[in-house]
Design a protein around this motif. Structure first.
Motif, short mmCIF file in Angstrom:
data_model
loop_
_atom_site.label_atom_id
_atom_site.label_comp_id
_atom_site.label_asym_id
_atom_site.label_seq_id
_atom_site.Cartn_x
_atom_site.Cartn_y
_atom_site.Cartn_z
N GLU A 137 32.98 0.12 27.76
CA GLU A 137 31.55 0.12 28.08
C GLU A 137 30.73 0.90 27.07
O GLU A 137 29.63 0.49 26.71
CB GLU A 137 31.33 0.67 29.49
N ARG A 165 25.50 -5.90 41.67
CA ARG A 165 25.58 -5.33 43.02
C ARG A 165 26.53 -6.17 43.86
O ARG A 165 26.77 -7.35 43.59
CB ARG A 165 24.19 -5.30 43.66
N LEU A 193 25.47 -4.63 33.52
CA LEU A 193 26.46 -4.02 34.42
C LEU A 193 25.77 -3.14 35.46
O LEU A 193 26.18 -3.12 36.63
CB LEU A 193 27.45 -3.19 33.61
N ASP A 194 24.71 -2.45 35.05
CA ASP A 194 23.97 -1.60 36.00
C ASP A 194 23.26 -2.44 37.07
O ASP A 194 23.05 -1.97 38.19
CB ASP A 194 22.95 -0.74 35.26
N ALA A 219 35.11 -2.86 33.27
CA ALA A 219 34.06 -1.84 33.36
C ALA A 219 33.49 -1.79 34.77
O ALA A 219 33.22 -0.70 35.32
CB ALA A 219 32.96 -2.12 32.34
N LEU A 220 33.30 -2.95 35.39
CA LEU A 220 32.78 -2.99 36.76
C LEU A 220 33.79 -2.44 37.76
O LEU A 220 33.43 -1.73 38.70
CB LEU A 220 32.39 -4.42 37.12
N GLN A 221 35.06 -2.77 37.57
CA GLN A 221 36.09 -2.21 38.45
C GLN A 221 36.12 -0.69 38.38
O GLN A 221 36.31 -0.01 39.38
CB GLN A 221 37.47 -2.77 38.07
N ALA A 222 35.91 -0.16 37.15
CA ALA A 222 35.90 1.29 36.99
C ALA A 222 34.75 1.93 37.75
O ALA A 222 34.82 3.12 38.10
CB ALA A 222 35.83 1.65 35.51
N LYS A 223 33.69 1.14 38.01
CA LYS A 223 32.55 1.63 38.78
C LYS A 223 32.75 1.43 40.28
O LYS A 223 31.86 1.73 41.08
CB LYS A 223 31.27 0.90 38.34
N GLY A 224 33.88 0.86 40.66
CA GLY A 224 34.16 0.63 42.07
C GLY A 224 33.71 -0.71 42.60
O GLY A 224 33.76 -0.94 43.82
N ARG A 225 33.30 -1.64 41.71
CA ARG A 225 32.86 -2.96 42.15
C ARG A 225 34.07 -3.85 42.44
O ARG A 225 35.09 -3.77 41.78
CB ARG A 225 32.01 -3.63 41.07
N ARG A 284 25.29 -3.23 28.92
CA ARG A 284 25.35 -2.07 29.82
C ARG A 284 24.28 -2.19 30.90
O ARG A 284 24.52 -1.84 32.06
CB ARG A 284 25.19 -0.78 29.03
#
Length: 252
Positions: A61, A76, A72-73, A92-98, A69
């Motif tokens: 990311e 939802r 990705l923000d 990157a999204l999985q790392a954010k908990g998505r 970026r």
């Protein structure tokens, strides 16, 4: 058109033309397997001739472009990553908990996504496959390119409604075509054709893929197509070089 060379690693393995995306798939699989840094070359009927480091497709990311970026923000809920490739956006999204489902048309790259840690992977051509219930559909790296033509764009926008949960969004990037000197090796669009109708040829390590259609749709044309297919089109990011990120939501 240049004839595809035989791979030096597997003598005699490739005869005749390669499938269009075979060099791309081979490049990513070899990079993941630890091959020395290589380049994927892209040649276009619009005049572009570019060498891309294969490691670019594995970027984290922090190395992504600003609009990536930002996209990705904006994600939802449950996310569908169409044309996931090596999975930089999925991971990157999985790392954010998505919760993310990655869709990739190549069985080899679907396996690569799983090996890299993608939690849910589907091997399918997203132009025809569908699964409902997603809050965000993400399409990055000229995400609409695979639809090929303006009629293909209209067809996909009608199809894409099937992916979304109520209130869902489609996030897609693109760029208007930048013309250079036309290449004789690939067909130039006939007079009166849309400028963003391109033919692309990929090559890697002596392997040359068959040319395929790619769409580069300008923002105004995309907005008109979206309105025709009953989507609201909101510009989320617009770069000085004609690149953009849009957010599409359904109407009616």
């Amino acid at each position: 058109m240049r004839r595809p060379a035989t791979s030096p690693r597997e003598p005699g393995a490739y005869r005749g033309r390669l499938p269009p995306l075979a060099p791309y798939t081979r490049a990513l699989l070899e990079h993941h397997a630890g091959a020395a840094a290589g380049e994927l070359r892209l040649r276009s009927s619009l005049g572009e001739d570019e060498a891309l480091p294969v490691e670019f497709f594995f970027r984290r990311e922090g190395a992504m472009l600003d609009f990536e970026r930002y996209a990705l923000d904006l994600c939802r809920g449950r996310v569908l990553d169409l044309g996931a490739g090596a999975g930089p956006h999925t991971l990157a999204l999985q790392a954010k908990g998505r919760r993310v489902v990655a869709v990739e048309g190549s069985s080899g790259l679907a396996g690569l996504l799983k090996a890299r840690g993608a939690a849910s992977v589907v091997c399918a051509d997203f132009r025809y496959w569908s699964r409902p219930g997603f809050d965000t559909v993400l399409m990055l790296m000229n995400g609409l390119g695979p639809v090929g033509t303006l009629p293909g764009l209209h067809g996909f926008l009608a199809h894409a409604r099937r992916f979304l949960a109520p209130g869902g969004q489609l996030l897609v990037d693109g760029a208007e075509a930048a013309r250079g000197a036309p290449r004789e090796a690939t067909p130039w669009p006939p007079a009166g054709d849309y400028v963003g109708h391109a033919w692309i040829e990929l090559s890697y390590a002596g392997l040359v893929g068959q040319p395929y259609r790619e769409l580069y749709v300008d923002l105004e044309t995309l907005a008109r197509a979206a309105a025709t297919e009953r989507w609201r089109c909101e510009v989320a990011f617009e770069g000085a070089d004609g690149a953009y990120l849009v957010r599409l939501t359904t109407r009616g």
